[in-house]
Design a protein around this motif. Sequence first.
Motif, short mmCIF file in Angstrom:
data_model
loop_
_atom_site.label_atom_id
_atom_site.label_comp_id
_atom_site.label_asym_id
_atom_site.label_seq_id
_atom_site.Cartn_x
_atom_site.Cartn_y
_atom_site.Cartn_z
N ASN A 1 48.13 39.40 53.75
CA ASN A 1 49.25 40.05 52.68
C ASN A 1 48.57 41.50 52.26
N VAL A 2 47.36 40.90 51.51
CA VAL A 2 46.63 42.57 50.97
C VAL A 2 46.44 43.25 52.07
N ARG A 3 45.87 42.69 53.46
CA ARG A 3 45.43 43.58 54.50
C ARG A 3 46.80 44.32 54.97
N GLY A 4 48.00 43.78 55.04
CA GLY A 4 49.11 44.36 55.53
C GLY A 4 49.42 45.53 54.52
N PHE A 5 49.29 45.62 53.41
CA PHE A 5 49.58 46.55 52.44
C PHE A 5 48.58 47.75 52.61
N ALA A 6 47.47 47.27 52.77
CA ALA A 6 46.24 48.20 53.04
C ALA A 6 46.47 49.14 54.56
N GLU A 7 46.84 48.21 55.50
CA GLU A 7 46.89 48.84 56.58
C GLU A 7 48.20 49.56 56.80
N ALA A 8 49.30 49.37 55.74
CA ALA A 8 50.51 50.16 55.98
C ALA A 8 50.17 51.51 55.02
N GLY A 9 48.96 51.69 54.48
CA GLY A 9 48.63 52.83 53.87
C GLY A 9 48.52 52.78 52.27
N ALA A 10 48.84 51.60 51.87
CA ALA A 10 48.83 51.45 50.38
C ALA A 10 47.54 51.29 49.75
N ASP A 11 47.22 51.87 48.48
CA ASP A 11 46.26 51.52 47.77
C ASP A 11 46.67 50.34 46.89
N VAL A 12 45.83 49.44 46.66
CA VAL A 12 45.87 48.03 45.94
C VAL A 12 45.25 47.81 44.95
N VAL A 13 45.92 47.20 43.85
CA VAL A 13 45.51 46.77 42.71
C VAL A 13 45.52 45.30 42.52
N LEU A 14 44.17 44.44 42.52
CA LEU A 14 44.25 43.05 43.08
C LEU A 14 44.19 42.60 41.53
N ALA A 15 45.00 41.62 41.06
CA ALA A 15 44.80 41.06 39.84
C ALA A 15 45.09 39.61 39.65
N ALA A 16 43.82 38.74 39.20
CA ALA A 16 44.12 37.51 39.05
C ALA A 16 43.17 36.96 38.03
N ARG A 17 43.34 35.84 37.53
CA ARG A 17 42.44 35.05 36.41
C ARG A 17 41.15 35.30 36.96
N ARG A 18 40.79 34.77 38.09
CA ARG A 18 39.49 34.78 38.62
C ARG A 18 39.21 36.08 39.41
N ALA A 19 39.09 37.25 38.85
CA ALA A 19 39.16 38.43 39.59
C ALA A 19 37.67 38.56 40.27
N ASP A 20 36.91 37.82 39.65
CA ASP A 20 35.30 37.90 40.29
C ASP A 20 35.40 37.13 41.73
N LYS A 21 36.41 36.62 41.93
CA LYS A 21 36.45 36.02 43.48
C LYS A 21 37.18 36.98 44.45
N LEU A 22 37.62 38.37 44.12
CA LEU A 22 38.32 39.10 44.76
C LEU A 22 37.21 40.40 45.53
N ALA A 23 35.99 40.34 45.33
CA ALA A 23 34.97 41.28 45.81
C ALA A 23 35.03 41.66 47.14
N ASP A 24 35.25 40.21 48.16
CA ASP A 24 35.45 40.59 49.39
C ASP A 24 36.86 41.28 49.84
N THR A 25 37.79 40.70 48.90
CA THR A 25 39.08 41.45 49.42
C THR A 25 39.29 42.86 49.11
N ALA A 26 38.41 43.18 47.91
CA ALA A 26 38.69 44.68 47.83
C ALA A 26 37.57 45.45 48.78
N ALA A 27 36.54 44.73 49.20
CA ALA A 27 35.87 45.52 50.33
C ALA A 27 36.51 45.64 51.60
N MET A 28 37.42 44.55 51.84
CA MET A 28 38.19 44.58 53.22
C MET A 28 39.36 45.80 52.83
N VAL A 29 39.84 45.93 51.93
CA VAL A 29 40.57 46.89 51.64
C VAL A 29 39.95 48.42 51.85
N GLU A 30 38.95 48.63 51.14
CA GLU A 30 38.13 49.75 51.22
C GLU A 30 37.68 50.07 52.73
#
Length: 176
Positions: free
Chosen positions: A73-102
């Motif tokens: 899902n996050v990849r789909g938004f990024a591939e479609a051209g969107a910048d993304v804000v990733l929000a979660a209680r365990r934000a520390d677990k989102l570093a890999d996802t942020a790197a994938m988007v970038e």
Amino acid sequence: EEFVSTDLSALPLVRFEEGILYLPVSTSENACALSNEAMEQSIEALNLVSVGRLEARVAVLVGLGKHFSVGGNVRGFAEAGADVVLAARRADKLADTAAMVEGLGRKSLVVPADVADPARCQAVVDAAMDAFGHVDVLINNAGVGTAFPATRETPEQFRTVIDVNLNGSYWMAQAC
């Protein structure tokens, strides 16, 4: 009685009203895979993954816990051209996802969020506004459930479910 099905034809997959895209979301342990599959089909059905379709848009994705298809899902938004804000209680677990988007050439921002707290919901949107100047899409996916039948669920456990699943969705939508 639980209803579990992989037949997505009976589900209302997408509704688009007044510029808001509504996708099916479930917090039930057994329905999460169904919800993720339905969301992926909805995004594909709208052809959002075609390059540039969401160019210059900002998507806020809330509730990126273990049941959300982060990669798809996050990849789909990024591939479609969107910048993304990733929000979660365990934000520390989102570093890999942020790197994938970038890695896909899009910008990302990781913000810790507990949607049961209206101030934290506002902080997510404030951070998005500070970083990107606008918010175009909200995927309100935060949710919790208890492992107890309703007959054994305590009032505090039930309040937690309502605070996250109902109130949290409201606070995030209001903040946007």
